[in-house]
Design a protein around this motif. Structure first.
Motif, mmCIF file in Angstrom:
data_model
loop_
_atom_site.group_PDB
_atom_site.id
_atom_site.type_symbol
_atom_site.label_atom_id
_atom_site.label_comp_id
_atom_site.label_asym_id
_atom_site.label_seq_id
_atom_site.Cartn_x
_atom_site.Cartn_y
_atom_site.Cartn_z
ATOM 1 N N GLU B 185 0.870 -1.179 0.000
ATOM 2 C CA GLU B 185 0.000 0.000 0.000
ATOM 3 C C GLU B 185 0.900 1.220 0.000
ATOM 4 O OE1 GLU B 185 -2.478 1.931 -0.758
ATOM 5 O OE2 GLU B 185 -3.687 0.126 -0.514
ATOM 6 N N SER B 186 0.372 2.374 -0.369
ATOM 7 C CA SER B 186 1.216 3.570 -0.406
ATOM 8 C C SER B 186 0.403 4.816 -0.090
ATOM 9 C CB SER B 186 1.873 3.715 -1.783
ATOM 10 O OG SER B 186 0.888 3.888 -2.779
ATOM 11 N N ILE B 187 1.068 5.817 0.475
ATOM 12 C CA ILE B 187 0.451 7.115 0.750
ATOM 13 C C ILE B 187 1.435 8.213 0.379
ATOM 14 C CG2 ILE B 187 -1.147 6.398 2.557
ATOM 15 C CD1 ILE B 187 0.962 7.202 4.625
ATOM 16 N N ASP B 188 0.931 9.435 0.281
ATOM 17 C CA ASP B 188 1.848 10.548 0.012
ATOM 18 C C ASP B 188 2.478 11.021 1.320
ATOM 19 O OD1 ASP B 188 -0.077 12.014 1.312
ATOM 20 O OD2 ASP B 188 -0.650 13.231 -0.421
ATOM 21 N N VAL B 218 -0.434 0.211 9.978
ATOM 22 C CA VAL B 218 -0.453 1.662 9.924
ATOM 23 C C VAL B 218 -1.891 2.158 10.082
ATOM 24 C CG1 VAL B 218 -0.639 1.756 7.390
ATOM 25 C CG2 VAL B 218 0.372 3.678 8.627
ATOM 26 N N ARG B 219 -2.051 3.290 10.738
ATOM 27 C CA ARG B 219 -3.350 3.968 10.828
ATOM 28 C C ARG B 219 -3.239 5.274 10.055
ATOM 29 N NH1 ARG B 219 -7.513 1.300 11.740
ATOM 30 N NH2 ARG B 219 -8.486 3.336 12.042
ATOM 31 N N ILE B 220 -4.122 5.458 9.100
ATOM 32 C CA ILE B 220 -4.154 6.702 8.316
ATOM 33 C C ILE B 220 -5.576 7.212 8.450
ATOM 34 C CG2 ILE B 220 -3.750 7.720 6.026
ATOM 35 C CD1 ILE B 220 -2.266 4.796 5.623
ATOM 36 N N GLU B 221 -5.802 8.044 9.461
ATOM 37 C CA GLU B 221 -7.179 8.270 9.919
ATOM 38 C C GLU B 221 -8.020 9.109 8.966
ATOM 39 O OE1 GLU B 221 -8.029 6.383 12.066
ATOM 40 O OE2 GLU B 221 -6.401 6.002 13.486
ATOM 41 N N ARG B 222 -7.429 9.752 7.996
ATOM 42 C CA ARG B 222 -8.237 10.554 7.072
ATOM 43 C C ARG B 222 -8.509 9.807 5.769
ATOM 44 N NH1 ARG B 222 -5.238 16.287 7.133
ATOM 45 N NH2 ARG B 222 -3.645 14.960 6.170
ATOM 46 N N GLN B 223 -8.251 8.476 5.801
ATOM 47 C CA GLN B 223 -8.539 7.674 4.613
ATOM 48 C C GLN B 223 -9.280 6.387 5.015
ATOM 49 O OE1 GLN B 223 -5.969 7.480 1.256
ATOM 50 N NE2 GLN B 223 -4.469 8.903 2.104
ATOM 51 N N LEU B 224 -9.722 5.649 4.023
ATOM 52 C CA LEU B 224 -10.500 4.434 4.264
ATOM 53 C C LEU B 224 -9.597 3.276 4.694
ATOM 54 C CD1 LEU B 224 -12.910 4.655 1.193
ATOM 55 C CD2 LEU B 224 -13.477 5.124 3.582
ATOM 56 N N GLY B 225 -10.245 2.238 5.212
ATOM 57 C CA GLY B 225 -9.542 1.111 5.813
ATOM 58 C C GLY B 225 -8.540 0.405 4.907
ATOM 59 N N TYR B 226 -8.841 0.305 3.609
ATOM 60 C CA TYR B 226 -7.931 -0.479 2.763
ATOM 61 C C TYR B 226 -6.576 0.175 2.596
ATOM 62 C CZ TYR B 226 -9.288 2.448 -1.331
ATOM 63 O OH TYR B 226 -9.519 3.473 -2.212
ATOM 64 N N LYS B 227 -6.461 1.469 2.975
ATOM 65 C CA LYS B 227 -5.161 2.145 2.900
ATOM 66 C C LYS B 227 -4.271 1.773 4.083
ATOM 67 C CE LYS B 227 -4.179 4.776 0.222
ATOM 68 N NZ LYS B 227 -3.605 4.571 -1.131
ATOM 69 N N MET B 228 -4.887 1.218 5.142
ATOM 70 C CA MET B 228 -4.149 1.038 6.397
ATOM 71 C C MET B 228 -3.565 -0.358 6.469
ATOM 72 S SD MET B 228 -6.578 3.123 8.954
ATOM 73 C CE MET B 228 -7.913 4.145 8.369
ATOM 74 N N ALA B 229 -2.414 -0.521 5.810
ATOM 75 C CA ALA B 229 -1.795 -1.838 5.657
ATOM 76 C C ALA B 229 -1.543 -2.505 7.006
ATOM 77 C CB ALA B 229 -0.496 -1.692 4.885
ATOM 78 N N LYS B 230 -1.805 -3.816 7.034
ATOM 79 C CA LYS B 230 -1.532 -4.622 8.228
ATOM 80 C C LYS B 230 -0.264 -5.443 7.962
ATOM 81 C CE LYS B 230 -5.810 -6.568 8.198
ATOM 82 N NZ LYS B 230 -7.045 -7.215 8.711
ATOM 83 N N TYR B 231 0.252 -6.096 9.011
ATOM 84 C CA TYR B 231 1.387 -7.036 8.885
ATOM 85 C C TYR B 231 2.576 -6.394 8.168
ATOM 86 C CZ TYR B 231 -2.880 -9.792 9.386
ATOM 87 O OH TYR B 231 -4.098 -10.253 9.782
ATOM 88 N N ILE B 232 2.944 -5.183 8.592
ATOM 89 C CA ILE B 232 3.984 -4.443 7.865
ATOM 90 C C ILE B 232 5.350 -5.099 8.049
ATOM 91 C CG2 ILE B 232 5.190 -2.230 7.673
ATOM 92 C CD1 ILE B 232 2.585 -0.882 8.494
ATOM 93 N N ARG B 233 6.012 -5.342 6.933
ATOM 94 C CA ARG B 233 7.337 -5.944 6.925
ATOM 95 C C ARG B 233 8.406 -4.866 6.780
ATOM 96 N NH1 ARG B 233 9.693 -10.833 4.056
ATOM 97 N NH2 ARG B 233 7.608 -11.468 3.453
ATOM 98 N N SER B 234 8.183 -3.936 5.862
ATOM 99 C CA SER B 234 9.151 -2.863 5.673
ATOM 100 C C SER B 234 8.471 -1.640 5.085
ATOM 101 C CB SER B 234 10.295 -3.325 4.757
ATOM 102 O OG SER B 234 9.801 -3.567 3.463
#
Lengths: 282, 263
Positions: B185-188, B218-234
């Motif tokens: 997933e990615s964000i600016d 990650v929690r990105i509270e101003r976006q929808l759930g699919y942006k908030m990647a789980k199980y982050i490796r790197s």
């Protein structure tokens, strides 16, 4: 409508009823609302339950409407729609639909959604494009209608008109229509309700569902009572608009569809009777 | 005043108008225009770029998403998407309770980082009660604890050419014919540096559950759930999203969802 817009032809019996801006915005809305409805039902199908409050109750009850596919005692799939705790069997349309050989378990049936198959991503792409179109056209219409007097003259009813509501209802029940080119009080109230209440409401409740807009304008959550209530109101506005559409088409048909259609396409409208015979009009 | 009478001509006209609306109901007529890669769909999808630009103009970079009171936590955080990854590397970490887990921060940074979960948990933390909005339409309020992503970005010293933060994850999702595809997933950088953007290791006063993305999401509270990647490796800082997946910026984006999830 405006006397000075009247045409010379046929001794004043054909008038210019709708301005270009009214006709253009009308058809933009017709197209946009059609696709917003079908793509909205596609989006709704991703989670066909409505709630009140800030969140969806999974471990508590705050749902007010839901469409589910269930199995009955015999093991057959049945569609169950629940409204304020009362359940109805809606098999064939809501919950379970499609041919017996290939039943699909979905909220609204394939014929009522865009795209027909289940695809939330595409439904959202369609919905947000036409949401922009719808909202921009609304602002354009509002601005133009304030400037050119359409709002004051044709949409907002006067005190006298409001007092004539009972009589106008009686006239409509007798299918007596006054074809003088002006909106009667019931038209004013229904068009005013749609344009000045439901349209802003459906735009604002749509914005309330955006987590980005919740950060920008948190007061939206306060006035609509939380994101899930906003979603429910958004859905209720849709139902009201569908109801309006049905009545709108019925009235067009009853009032003379060719004349009505011509006036919203070309602006030209043939009036019947005498202008003094407008009853509730003044 | 002529009263309403249903003569033959009027009847036929009425029926004609009513009938003309029927073909529209066969909505599969539109399906072909809307499939992935069709030019019509590409035009329609530009609305989302417009939304992104308008919301970025309208919302200050540091404007917070609404936070709630603890009385509004009325249920567990509802998990969605992948909830029990069985990829080998993840199972190994899970077996030793993430003791050997290390978060990598790399890419366009001056100083690549590597932290254990314990080290991350010892950094200054932020706790927030926020609403998780799923793209499907439902919402769930929960309390999230973690460290601000901006803290790691500052330590790693992001290079000026970096434009996006990419989250690489342990879980893979079944993507039909393509088989299993790794989640990313990615964000600016605006959202990456936002005060409420945290790498969460706790939820509702408990260590983050597997179903909700343990050890780190990650929690990105101003976006929808699919942006908030789980199980982050790197975490990787990049200037372009094209090298990853199908180049759309995320697992769901590659399957047609909008990259900007603020709506």
């Amino acid at each position: 409508m405006n006397e000075n817009l009247e045409s010379d032809s046929a001794a004043g019996s054909v008038i210019l009823r709708h301005r270009l801006i009214t006709r253009l915005t009308h058809w933009c809305w017709a197209i946009a609302l059609f696709l917003l409805l079908l793509s909205g039902l596609q989006i709704f199908n991703a989670h066909p339950t409505l709630y009140v409050g800030a969140q969806s109750g999974f471990e508590f009850d705050n749902d007010v409407f839901s469409i589910k596919a269930m199995r009955d005692a015999a093991g057959n799939a049945e569609g169950v729609t629940t409204v304020f705790g009362k359940s109805f069997d809606t098999t064939g349309v809501l919950g379970v639909s499609g041919p017996d050989s290939a039943q699909s378990y979905r909220g609204f049936p394939a014929w009522a959604t865009v795209p027909s198959y289940q695809d939330l991503a595409t439904g959202r792409v369609v919905h947000f494009f036409f949401a922009w179109l719808f909202a921009v056209v609304f602002l354009l219409w509002l601005f133009a209608s304030i400037i050119n007097g359409h709002l004051r003259r044709d949409i907002l009813p006067t005190g006298g008109e409001l007092r004539s509501v009972p009589r106008s209802i009686l006239d409509h029940l007798r299918l007596r229509f006054h074809h003088d080119g002006r909106y009667n009080v019931l038209q004013k109230l229904s068009y005013g309700g749609v344009l000045l209440v439901i349209f802003p409401l459906i735009i604002l409740t749509g914005l309330t569902m955006s987590p980005g807009m919740n950060a920008a304008w948190p007061w939206l959550l306060d006035i609509f009572g939380g994101r899930q209530t906003a979603r429910t109101i958004h859905f209720a506005c849709m139902l009201l608009l569908v109801t309006f559409f049905v009545v709108h088409i019925a009235m067009v048909v009853a009032a003379g569809p060719l004349n009505e259609l011509r006036s919203i396409i070309t602006g030209r409208y043939r009036i019947s009777g005498h202008r003094t015979d407008m009853g509730a009009g003044k | 005043m002529k009263s309403f009478a249903l003569n033959r001509r009027r009847f036929l006209t009425s029926v004609g108008i009513a009938a003309s609306t029927v073909p529209f109901a066969g909505c599969d007529a539109l399906d072909g225009f809307l499939s992935g890669g069709s030019p019509v769909r590409d035009v329609l999808a530009t609305a989302n770029s417009l939304t992104y630009r308008v919301q970025r103009m309208l919302i200050d970079a540091d404007k917070l998403a609404p936070e709630f009171s603890s009385s509004e936590i009325r249920q567990g955080q509802r998990p969605n998407g992948s909830t029990d990854p069985n990829d080998e590397a993840y199972l190994a970490h899970r077996t030793d309770n993430f003791a050997s887990y290390r978060l990598q921060v790399q890419g366009l940074v001056e100083k690549p980082l590597s932290y254990s979960l314990a080290e991350l948990q010892n950094m200054p933390s932020r706790t927030q009660i926020t609403r998780h909005d799923c793209v499907e339409g439902w919402s769930c309020i929960a309390k999230w604890s973690g460290l601000q992503l901006s803290q790691l970005l500052d330590e790693a010293k992001v290079k000026p050419e970096a434009r996006f933060v990419v989250f690489h994850c342990f879980d893979s999702m079944n993507a039909g014919l393509a088989g299993n595809v790794g989640y990313y997933e990615s964000i600016d950088l605006v959202d990456a540096r936002h005060p409420q953007t945290i790498l969460a290791y706790g939820c509702n006063d408990q260590p983050l559950q597997i179903a909700n993305g343990a050890p780190l999401r990650v929690r990105i509270e101003r976006q929808l759930g699919y942006k908030m990647a789980k199980y982050i490796r790197s975490i990787e800082l990049v200037s372009t999203l094209s090298p990853f997946g199908k180049g759309k910026g995320g697992f769901w984006e590659d399957y047609g969802y909008d990259w900007y999830g603020g709506i």
